[in-house]
Motif scaffolding. Structure first.
Motif, short mmCIF file in Angstrom:
data_model
loop_
_atom_site.label_atom_id
_atom_site.label_comp_id
_atom_site.label_asym_id
_atom_site.label_seq_id
_atom_site.Cartn_x
_atom_site.Cartn_y
_atom_site.Cartn_z
N SER A 1 13.31 -6.58 -12.32
CA SER A 1 13.93 -5.99 -11.15
C SER A 1 13.53 -4.54 -10.97
CB SER A 1 15.44 -6.11 -11.23
OG SER A 1 15.87 -5.56 -12.45
N PHE A 2 12.70 -4.01 -11.87
CA PHE A 2 12.12 -2.69 -11.62
C PHE A 2 11.16 -2.82 -10.45
CE2 PHE A 2 12.65 -2.19 -16.40
CZ PHE A 2 13.79 -1.41 -16.27
N HIS A 3 11.12 -1.78 -9.64
CA HIS A 3 10.15 -1.82 -8.54
C HIS A 3 8.79 -1.43 -9.10
CE1 HIS A 3 8.04 -0.57 -4.86
NE2 HIS A 3 8.73 -1.56 -4.35
N PRO A 4 7.77 -2.26 -8.86
CA PRO A 4 6.49 -2.05 -9.57
C PRO A 4 5.72 -0.82 -9.11
CG PRO A 4 6.32 -3.85 -7.99
CD PRO A 4 7.76 -3.46 -8.02
N ARG A 5 5.95 -0.37 -7.87
CA ARG A 5 5.14 0.75 -7.36
C ARG A 5 5.98 2.02 -7.23
NH1 ARG A 5 3.80 -3.68 -4.81
NH2 ARG A 5 5.29 -3.31 -3.13
N ARG A 6 6.85 2.26 -8.19
CA ARG A 6 7.75 3.40 -8.12
C ARG A 6 7.62 4.21 -9.40
NH1 ARG A 6 12.97 3.73 -4.77
NH2 ARG A 6 11.93 2.11 -3.58
N LEU A 7 7.38 5.52 -9.26
CA LEU A 7 7.21 6.38 -10.43
C LEU A 7 8.21 7.53 -10.37
CD1 LEU A 7 3.86 5.89 -9.34
CD2 LEU A 7 3.76 6.24 -11.78
N LEU A 8 8.45 8.11 -11.53
CA LEU A 8 9.37 9.24 -11.61
C LEU A 8 8.69 10.36 -12.40
CD1 LEU A 8 12.19 10.57 -11.40
CD2 LEU A 8 12.85 9.35 -13.45
N LEU A 9 8.55 11.51 -11.75
CA LEU A 9 8.00 12.68 -12.43
C LEU A 9 9.13 13.67 -12.65
CD1 LEU A 9 5.82 14.71 -13.38
CD2 LEU A 9 5.46 15.31 -10.99
N ASN B 1 0.82 -1.22 0.00
CA ASN B 1 0.00 0.00 0.00
C ASN B 1 0.85 1.27 0.00
OD1 ASN B 1 0.92 -0.51 2.59
ND2 ASN B 1 -0.86 0.40 3.59
N ILE B 2 2.13 1.16 -0.42
CA ILE B 2 2.96 2.36 -0.55
C ILE B 2 3.40 2.50 -2.01
CG2 ILE B 2 5.13 3.49 0.07
CD1 ILE B 2 5.02 2.22 2.79
N VAL B 3 3.07 3.65 -2.59
CA VAL B 3 3.54 3.99 -3.94
C VAL B 3 4.58 5.09 -3.77
CG1 VAL B 3 2.90 5.08 -6.11
CG2 VAL B 3 1.41 3.37 -5.10
N THR B 4 5.77 4.91 -4.33
CA THR B 4 6.82 5.92 -4.22
C THR B 4 6.87 6.75 -5.50
OG1 THR B 4 8.08 4.32 -2.91
CG2 THR B 4 9.26 6.27 -3.68
N LEU B 5 6.83 8.06 -5.33
CA LEU B 5 6.90 8.97 -6.47
C LEU B 5 8.14 9.85 -6.32
CD1 LEU B 5 5.75 10.48 -8.95
CD2 LEU B 5 4.40 11.85 -7.38
N HIS B 6 9.11 9.66 -7.20
CA HIS B 6 10.30 10.52 -7.21
C HIS B 6 10.00 11.73 -8.09
CE1 HIS B 6 12.79 7.38 -5.37
NE2 HIS B 6 12.20 6.53 -6.17
N VAL B 7 10.26 12.91 -7.58
CA VAL B 7 9.99 14.12 -8.34
C VAL B 7 11.30 14.90 -8.47
CG1 VAL B 7 8.63 16.24 -8.44
CG2 VAL B 7 7.68 14.21 -7.34
N THR B 8 11.67 15.25 -9.68
CA THR B 8 12.94 15.97 -9.85
C THR B 8 12.95 16.71 -11.18
OG1 THR B 8 15.32 15.72 -10.10
CG2 THR B 8 13.99 13.86 -10.77
#
Length: 1938
Positions: free
Chosen positions: A1329-1337, A812-819
């Motif tokens: 090996s990609f993390h399924p719940r990780r996004l990059l904006l 239940n944790i989605v990680t969003l990297h913003v940069t």
């Protein structure tokens, strides 16, 4: 070579050819010397000894290709080893006799070594971590120089003692090397083994085979396929971290440090990461280099193409194998000294583990005497010389090592360029050979010769030169589509004759002869040592004063060479030596200079410059003169009066106001993109995110440890209202509450983060979004922190928190990297899938503004565009006088870091400018024009606004100690000049909050209308309008936003020497700005006084200009010369530029629309910028050169209103001022002479134009110079300090690449360093090996990413709520008012089950109450018929298709779900769980005969393995016999007895077939009934459901066919089960006879709880609640006498249900949607298989007329979900003839027989039913709204439309029918009547005169027969024209005639 002149010179003159060759090479655009050298020499082919046979040369290629286990460029034939003898041992590490040979096992055992033999270690490819011990005759091993080894082999096995192996092939088989290539001793015998002090055998020096030095070996540092060097051979904890690929460029590792002994090297590093210094575009020589005509590389096509890291191929058989070693066999006596000197010259030794040790190793052992570095070298040279190791041996240095820097960067660059990338195989470079060492060195000399005096060499440039040269020599022609017509290659010669080492010094000397001694060549005869000594001597003697580069060549070691290059130019050496420092060392050096007082001499020097002798003396004097009476003209500022002006009602400035929070169209678009990516993760079959299981959204925003960024983020969250929207907080959110949701990544972060994790663990139904803002900051691996635990706690904090196991595994944790700078997160090892990247969208596409906004973004690409010659005044500038002073002082103070010098000079300039503006005009010559302009505008801007609004000047000082010095000095000068109240000086430190003086806080509060007494500004945005200098410190900006009043961005102090793309764009991102596009183009806008005295003229603006879109990560498109295709950034900037004119003081500017646009011809496009500038200059009056010291230009832009270029020139008349381009200091009048034309707020103007940015010259050149494709050179920099290039053989980035393509490029060509948190996280190339719940904006800086992700949280929350809600039909029951009170009612209101006897007495209610049948014909019954006249008209025909009423309901825990629901509990039920992937299904045929169809029915069951227990088979896996049925007497509560059948079509995704929760987990049998053509798709979506597949003849049938077959199958199955169980002694009547037929849209079930207050009491209260289907089914199944009921159903839910409906617990009436059918009682009542509509009403009437009971439980209700797809909606009636199906009106559904009519693509029965529903009034005119005289229907209910009433009778004997004696019927409809309908039966009924008869039969023939059989012509009149048929095509069912 084909002739016998081996090694002989040809007869033509050597000098002539040589000279011509070099001259041609120097003049040509290409960088590789032409292969003309084949004219000079024919190299002798060195014949190899016959001992190894002729195969030696042939196998050389194969041997080297196999090195390191990498695939060669051309696949070699695999070497076939002889099979081992039977029964012998084949285990790796053991010999064939089974004895252990591994060093770790035998190190302490005594080994018998014969005389003359040595113990050596062999490497086995299958055991990379072990050495195998062998005894080898030392005569067959080489000496220290790699020479004198006998060819052949002689060795013994130390394990079993077997001796006398004469062939290495035989020996390698014995010790089980298991090779795929031919065994060679040179490849596998690697190390000597020696005994240590304890007597244990250990690994010793490398065996120095000829040529082995330059052969690459695979390394664990890179990825499996891209690695070039081997893992470290040492064991122990440091082995993991010590394979750091490149020295010095990683944080904490100095470039020059070296460890003695064999340590791994990694040539896959771009050697250029250190000196990230770029050569500007000003030098024509550089242009020659850049405008190389070779076609560029194609774009990368995949994520993981890997470079071939094989060793260099042979150029000839005589190839020189002696080149530098990959590892240093450094166990020589001087090893310790050598390591020591390598580390000096850098200020600190690295900590192992901080970034891995400096594990670069240098070429082989040094030879000869050490070279002494002379004392006072730095004092003499004024800079530390930087010596780059090149090829071969490098001597030891001793003596004054602090004054010299030694770097391995060039060596690494040479090594990298020896490996030919696999990327080039596609171009036919199958067996291409790398560039020879001689050619590399020669090309390097050519490169250095072409550098201008102010340019610095760059390894990336060299790599590209090598790449082009190699391509030109070896590749066939390739063209790149976007390039100008490429020059064809010369045909690649088969074998290019190379430069020999003997020719090299000649050629190098000739090349250097043309450069005015800028490059000096020293040739040595014995070793490099003499060349270095000679260089030091020349330096000390001052003979190299004009020389920037010394190239030392030693060609004596023929055929190998030794070389090194020393940078002795003061400017270049300083920049290069400083670039080799890590950020930590840079800080340390600056601190050292400040602490030890080294800077005092600099301060003293500045003081002495003052005309009065000392600046401070002058300041004090000024202070005393002005104290008491402040008479300076400057103090008449409106700043002090602003408050009274306000009160007094004088005009106040209206331009002020912090912007209200609103979401811009761009932000909304990005938020929606984010949401769709989250949804696609949830929709994928990987089950990684179950959105259906979440009820709410929570979040945590992680930001860097900057107090301003923290407060800024709090402000954004607070004002966005997101907390209220997410329901996380109630009304009146306080700032303290907001702090829970923002985490500053500092020492205290761990506690807060732990509570976040705990919260996520405790709330599995909340979706937590972990937002990592500014995600490119701190990518250090947590492992580094573990290695040096005593270090700073914050090291690797991001990795330890955000990449911890709990975050990765939490569902239940989605990680969003913003940069803004995602490059370091886009490597080969990244955790983020490329499909999970979201890039900020382009604002323009095909010339259309996608998201119209009133503000336009002005980012890096727009700033760069302003420097192109189409714009008159650039926004990016450099300060030449400042640079000149810095350079001069650099020579005077060689030991001070240039950052210290630059800071002191700039502070001095600002101080002098303040003094000049204050009236001390003599100080003007001690500052630069640029600084004076900034200071004038800063001090004078508040006077132009009635409120005192001013400008902000950003002064960027990265080093905090220097920032403090600058702050103190400027504050001191300000105080002495009495300017304290004119402007504020603010020290912006990341770790502390903002401090602003009380006076200025008071002003800010007044402007912002803040009442709060304690308020202080906490973000830079709150400094809006404050005149101030913001000294912004910190090594990196952390995302701080700046206010709109920012006017100048002074970046002259940024650390220009070691920039990478991220750092550079980050600094320039500070100036990114939103420009208001609403600025009116007024005439005569008041001028901005005192801006600059330069004449401002604008040139013709040209939209077609080639634009450098570098920094903006917006999508970039390729474009033509058409302005409609102009790239997004030029559009953004063109409409962004403000319509404000700024003129010099003295006269108002006149703005006028003049000259029509002058388009630039396409030929201009290809000119270099300088040519363009000259071209434009010829079209306008002459202007002063842009960078003349006397000019301080100010940008002026016309607002472009269309895609054409509109010229808006500014003519300024200045009578007072004149400026000359030649004068070095312009005359600027003092402030008192300036006449202000009008009070006009300068802040308003600042908001309408972007800030002006001042850069160091080096950075300016880097940013503004472009490559041949138009890409800014800065974009091809290494993307980040924490990554490195995977190969130097990589294509260049292209200007036309979109953000997505750039991401793929970096994912292919960069790898993380060992200190990077992604290092070692995954096996390269594995997508899983990609993390399924990780996004990059990613998006440009300051564009609004925070607002976008906060908006994303809002819409995500709304969607989750929407996901947990469903639209259910909510309609009142119909025909309630027509219901009559009967004599008998069911009065036992509290009964849980119906009493059979009482229930039998209830009359059947013929009325249809289901609202979906509102348009159906009323059914009359005996006592209702006559009162029908007053029935209100139903809906008008146009309202028939009005959307039915629905309500939105929250799904309960007992809902039925569609395929989008995935929760943990359902995985097994659905068959998606990984452990249950073994669900296979088997197809079973099931046949039974049915007399009415006249044939056998063949059905197919698809039964998953997990459901086979519900069925009986003849044997396991055999014939399906029956479906198991329980017994009536079973009382178990564990399962549901009745099998559920759900007929469905077109709803494989949306059908609600997941009954797991509805059944509350109880066991049940559920069968989906599907059509044959939909079987596959349903099986795909519902792999664990039983399917009943209808025969193909029913593919176009309606729901009647499905109901018919379900019932017939169940009847047949009941008989089979009865006979089967009868054999077990069970009575037939005990078998459970019920089945459930459920719609596929039943979503929830409710029960009404009633409180009757006694049976007969009038008090009646009730409440409704949601219950499980299990509860309802078990309640109904437990009913007493249940087997006496034929049909049981329930109410359809409605929110409008009243007491009247639920007061009666049971009704005897129609049931729909969810029915429980007794197949035993209804054995003789069939569904009509032809029906499409109303088949349930028809069946209900049949069941009732058969005398059977229908019971509706009124206290139960079913909710039906509204579905937009599938079901009866999929029945479209279109014309079959036309190509494009056209909808047909119902009147065309029937036609006259044999007429020409359009055939319709629909079943005949559907056409008939639809026609009767719409057009029955044509047949029954008397019946229209005549409810007292209904139409008589016999044996079949058909819907004749709502305006016609019908009466149903059954012709079956003994059937229950209403009494029809009272009725006069207005019509008779006979539908496919059977033999039970006879003439006598029809004669019982009475008809009105003029009543109509409608007979429907299968075909014309049966129609005639029916009319005759029923004697219809006696009573009815027939006409031929009244005969019709349905308009279906002939090949369908035959038309039914009417």
């Amino acid at each position: 070579m084909g002739n016998s002149y081996a090694g002989q010179l040809r007869t033509r003159r050597f000098e002539e050819v040589l000279h011509n060759s070099i001259e041609a090479s120097l003049r040509s655009n290409s960088l590789a010397p032409r292969p003309i050298f084949s004219q000079l020499y024919l190299e002798a082919e060195q014949q190899l000894s016959a001992l190894e046979g002729g195969s030696r040369v042939d196998n050389e290629e194969e041997e080297e290709e196999g090195e390191g286990g990498l695939e060669p460029s051309c696949p070699p034939n695999p070497y076939q080893m002889h099979p081992p003898p039977e029964g012998c041992c084949t285990t790796d590490g053991f010999c064939q006799a089974g004895k252990d040979l591994r060093l770790v096992s035998v190190s302490s055992e005594p080994i018998d070594v014969p005389t003359g033999f040595l113990l050596v270690g062999a490497k086995s490819p299958s055991l990379p971590d072990h050495l195998l011990v062998c005894a080898v005759d030392k005569r067959f091993l080489p000496d220290d120089n790699g020479h004198n080894a006998l060819l052949g082999f002689s060795g013994n096995c130390v394990g079993c003692g077997k001796k006398g192996f004469c062939y290495f092939t035989e020996f390698s088989s014995h010790i089980n090397l298991k090779l795929t290539t031919q065994p060679k001793k040179q490849k596998h015998l690697k190390y000597y083994l020696v005994r240590n002090a304890q007597g244990a055998l250990t690994k010793g020096p490398l065996i120095c085979w000829r040529g082995s030095e330059s052969r690459g070996r695979p390394s664990t540092t890179g990825t499996g396929s891209g690695s070039l060097f081997p893992p470290l051979d040492s064991s122990g904890p440091q082995a993991a971290s010590s394979s750091e690929p490149t020295p010095g460029t990683s944080p904490g590792v100095p470039m020059g440090v070296q460890h003695a002994g064999p340590v791994s090297d990694h040539p896959s590093q771009t050697a250029a990461t250190g000196p990230a210094v770029f050569n500007g575009k000003d030098s024509p020589k550089t242009q020659q280099l850049v405008k190389n005509k070779l076609p560029a590389m194609p774009r990368p096509s995949a994520l993981g193409v890997v470079s071939n890291s094989g060793p260099p191929k042979k150029r000839h058989k005589g190839w020189s194998p002696e080149s530098p070693s990959a590892t240093d066999g450094g166990y020589s006596q001087g090893g310790g000294n050598r390591a020591k000197y390598e580390s000096t010259g850098t200020s600190c030794m690295p900590q192992v583990g901080l970034a891995g040790p400096a594990s670069v190793t240098f070429p082989v052992v040094a030879s000869g005497e050490p070279v002494s570095v002379p004392d006072n070298l730095m004092k003499i040279c004024k800079a530390k010389p930087v010596i780059f190791k090149g090829h071969g041996n490098f001597p030891y240095l001793c003596g004054n090592l602090n004054d010299v820097v030694v770097s391995p960067l060039l060596y690494t660059c040479y090594q990298n360029s020896q490996s030919v990338s696999r990327a080039y195989e596609q171009h036919g470079a199958c067996a291409a050979q790398p560039i020879s060492q001689e050619m590399q060195l020669l090309l390097t000399v050519y490169y250095l010769v072409q550098l201008a005096a102010d340019q610095v060499p760059l390894m990336e440039d060299l790599e590209q030169i090598f790449l082009r040269s190699w391509r030109e020599s070896h590749l066939t022609e390739t063209r790149q589509p976007q390039q100008a017509p490429p020059q064809p290659f010369p045909p690649a010669p088969g074998a290019v004759a190379q430069v020999t080492s003997a020719q090299l010094p000649w050629l190098a000397g000739l090349a250097a002869s043309s450069c005015n001694d800028s490059v000096h060549i020293i040739e040595c005869t014995h070793s490099l040592a003499e060349g270095l000594s000679e260089m030091f001597r020349l330096l000390v003697e001052g003979k190299l004063a004009k020389t920037n580069y010394v190239v030392i060549i030693c060609a004596c070691r023929s055929p190998a060479i030794d070389s090194c290059i020393a940078v002795t130019g003061k400017y270049q050496a300083r920049i290069l030596s400083e670039s080799l420092l890590t950020p930590a060392e840079y800080q340390k050096e600056v601190n050292y200079a400040l602490l030890t007082g080294k800077v005092d001499s600099l301060g003293a020097f500045f003081s002495s410059l003052c005309p009065e002798g000392d600046i401070d003396v002058l300041l004090d004097k000024f202070h005393q003169e002005n104290q008491g009476h402040i008479s300076s003209s400057l103090t008449a500022s409106s700043v002090t009066k602003s408050a009274s002006l306000d009160v007094g009602g004088a005009p106040t400035c209206t331009s002020y106001g912090l912007e209200p929070h609103h979401v811009r169209p761009f932000q909304l678009a990005v938020a929606q993109k984010l949401l769709s990516h989250v949804c696609s993760i949830a929709d994928s079959s990987t089950q990684n995110l179950d959105l259906g299981s979440f009820e709410k959204v929570d979040f945590l925003i992680c930001i860097p440890p900057s107090e301003v960024t923290y407060q800024q983020t709090l402000f954004h969250v607070w004002h966005s209202g997101v907390l209220l929207e997410l329901g996380l907080e109630k009304e009146h959110v306080t700032k303290q509450r907001v702090e829970q949701y923002v985490l500053k990544l500092d020492a205290e972060a761990q506690t807060k983060f732990k509570s976040f994790l705990q919260n996520s663990f405790q709330n599995p139904h909340t979706l937590f979004v972990l937002i990592h803002d500014h995600a490119h900051w701190d990518l250090v691996s947590g492992a580094v922190h573990n290695l040096c635990s005593q270090s700073d706690l914050s090291v690797g904090l991001v990795d330890r928190l955000l990449n911890c196991r709990e975050v990765k595994e939490a569902p239940n944790i989605v990680t969003l990297h913003v940069t803004s700078f995602p490059y370091a997160l886009q490597t080969q090892h990244t955790l983020i899938s490329p499909y999970n990247e979201i890039h900020w969208p382009a604002s323009y596409s095909s010339g259309v503004d996608l998201y119209p906004e009133n503000k336009k973004y002005f980012g890096l690409s727009e700033f760069i565009e302003s420097t192109l010659s189409g714009h008159s005044l650039p926004l990016l500038r450099y300060d030449s006088s400042f640079e000149a002073m810095v350079t001069a002082l650099g020579k005077r103070f060689p030991r001070l870091h240039s950052a210290v010098i630059r800071t002191f000079v700039l502070v001095q300039h600002y101080a002098a400018a303040m003094m000049a503006v204050s009236g001390l005009s003599q100080m003007k010559s001690y500052t630069s024009v640029e600084t004076l302009e900034i200071t004038q505008n800063l001090i004078n801007s508040p006077k132009q606004c009635p409120c005192g609004h001013g400008l902000m000047v950003l002064l960027r000082v990265p080093c905090s100690p220097l920032a403090a010095v600058a702050y103190e000095r400027l504050a001191h000068v300000r105080a002495r000049l009495a300017l304290d109240r004119h402007f504020e000086i603010i020290l912006g430190d990341p770790s502390s909050s903002i401090t602003v003086g009380k006076h200025f806080v008071k002003q800010l509060k007044m402007w912002q209308k803040i009442e709060e007494a304690e308020w202080r500004p906490q973000t830079y945005l709150e400094l809006e309008g404050l005149p101030c200098i913001l000294i912004f410190s910190g090594m990196d900006p952390h995302g701080e936003s700046l206010p709109r009043s920012l006017r100048y961005c002074d970046l002259r102090l940024i650390n220009s020497s070691c920039l990478v793309r991220t750092a550079l764009e980050q600094e320039l991102g500070l100036a990114a700005y939103f420009v208001s596009t609403e600025a009116p183009l007024e005439k005569g806008v008041p001028n901005e006084a005192l801006e600059s005295d330069a004449e401002k003229l604008s040139s013709t603006d040209n939209e077609d200009e080639e634009l450098a879109t570098e920094g903006s990560t917006s999508e970039k498109r390729s474009r033509s010369h058409d302005s409609a295709c102009s790239p997004p950034s030029s559009k953004a900037s063109s409409s962004a530029l403000c319509g404000e004119s700024s003129a010099q003081p003295g006269g108002p500017s006149q703005r006028e629309q003049a000259r029509s646009p002058q388009p630039c011809s396409p030929s201009d496009e290809s000119r270099v910028p300088g040519d363009k500038q000259r071209l434009r200059a010829s079209q306008r009056p002459p202007v002063i050169s842009r960078h003349s010291p006397g000019l301080a230009p100010q940008p002026d832009y016309g607002l472009k209103t269309s895609q054409r270029s509109v010229q808006v020139p500014v003519t300024s008349s200045s009578s007072q001022l004149s400026s000359s381009g030649s004068s070095s200091s312009s005359t600027v009048p003092s402030a008192s002479t300036v006449i202000l034309q009008a009070s006009h707020c300068s802040m308003t103007r600042a908001c309408q134009q972007p800030p002006i940015v001042f850069l160091p010259k080096l950075v300016y050149d880097m940013v503004t110079s472009t490559d041949s494709s138009g890409l800014p050179k800065a974009a091809s920099l290494l993307p980040s300090h924490s990554v490195m290039w995977a190969s130097s053989f990589r294509p260049l980035l292209s200007k036309t690449m979109t953000s997505t393509e750039q991401s793929l490029y970096y994912r292919q060509w960069t790898v993380p360093r060992p200190s990077h948190m992604d290092y070692g996280d995954r096996a390269e190339g594995r997508g899983d090996s990609f993390h399924p719940r990780r996004l990059l904006l990613s998006g440009p800086p300051q564009i609004g990413k925070t607002g976008a992700y906060l908006q994303f949280l809002s819409i995500l929350s709304r969607m989750l709520i929407r996901l947990t809600e469903v639209d259910v039909y909510d309609e009142e029951e119909i025909n309630i008012d027509l219901e009559e009170e009967s004599d008998w009612q069911y009065l036992h209101h509290g009964d849980p089950w119906p009493d059979l006897e009482l229930f039998r007495k209830l009359p059947f209610d013929y009325l249809i109450h289901d609202p979906k049948y509102e348009d159906a014909s009323l059914i009359c019954s005996h006592h209702q018929g006559v009162k029908r006249q007053d029935r209100a008209n139903p809906r008008k025909p146009e309202e028939l298709y009005v959307r039915r009423q629905t309500s939105r309901m929250r799904l309960s825990k007992y809902a039925a779900y569609n395929t989008y629901h995935h929760c943990e509990q359902c995985h097994q039920y659905m068959g998606f769980h990984p452990r249950y992937q073994l669900y296979e299904s088997t197809l079973h045929a099931f046949a039974f005969s049915y007399s009415m169809l006249g044939e056998e029915i063949q059905l197919h069951f698809i039964i998953p393995k997990s459901k086979e227990h519900h069925f009986v088979f003849s044997q396991p896996g055999g014939q399906l016999e029956s479906m198991r049925l329980p017994l009536v007497t079973d009382k178990s509560h564990e399962y549901i007895k009745s099998p559920t059948f759900t007929p469905t079509t077109g709803r494989h995704e949306h059908g609600l077939f997941n009954l797991y929760h509805a059944m509350d987990g109880a066991s049940h049998l559920h069968v989906l009934v599907v059509k044959e053509y939909e079987m596959a798709i349903y099986k795909k979506y519902w792999p664990n459901h039983i399917m009943l597949v209808l025969p193909s003849i029913f593919n176009s049938a309606g729901v009647g066919a499905a109901h018919f077959l379900i019932k017939e199958l169940s009847s047949h199955n009941l008989e089979l089960e009865r006979s089967r169980q009868e054999e077990l002694g069970i009575k037939p009547q005990d078998i459970w006879p019920f089945i459930v037929i459920s719609d596929d849209s039943c979503v929830m079930w409710n029960v009404v709880d009633v409180d009757c207050g006694g049976d007969r009491s009038r008090e009646f209260s009730w409440s409704e609640r949601n219950v499980s289907l299990k509860y309802i089914m078990q309640h109904i199944e437990a009913s007493p006498n249940i087997t006496h009921y034929a049909l049981i159903g329930m109410r359809k839910w409605s929110s409008k249900t009243g007491s009247r409906e639920v007061r009666k617990p049971f009704s005897r009436c129609h049931v729909h949607d969810f029915i429980i059918l007794n197949v035993d009682l209804t054995q003789n009542v069939q569904y009509n298989q032809n029906r499409f509509l109303c088949d349930d009403v028809d069946f209900n009437l049949r069941v009732h007329s058969a005398g059977l009971l229908l019971c509706r439980f009124n206290r139960f209700s079913v909710m039906k979900k509204q579905m937009a797809v599938g079901g009866h909606r999929s029945l479209h009636i279109t014309s079959k003839v036309s190509d494009h199906p056209v909808a047909v009106v119902p009147a065309q559904y029937i036609c006259a027989p044999d007429s020409k009519h359009p055939f319709l693509a629909a079943p005949a029965q559907l056409l008939l039913e639809k026609f009767l529903q719409q057009h029955s009034h044509r047949f029954f005119p008397l019946s229209l709204r005549n409810h007292g005289h209904p139409v008589l229907l016999v044996d079949c209910y058909l819907n004749l439309g709502s305006q016609i009433s019908v009466c149903y009778v059954s012709s079956r004997p003994h059937s229950l029918n209403i009494s029809c004696s009272d009725f006069m019927f207005s019509g008779l409809l006979l539908y496919l009547c059977d033999s039970f309908v006879g003439a006598s039966f029809l004669k019982k009924f009475h008809f009105l005169k003029g009543a109509t008869l409608c007979v429907i039969c299968q075909d014309r023939n049966s129609l005639r027969q029916t009319v005759v059989r029923l004697e219809l012509e006696d009573e009815w009149q027939f006409r031929l024209r009244d005969e019709f048929q349905t308009a279906n095509a002939k090949e369908d069912l035959t038309g039914r005639h009417i």
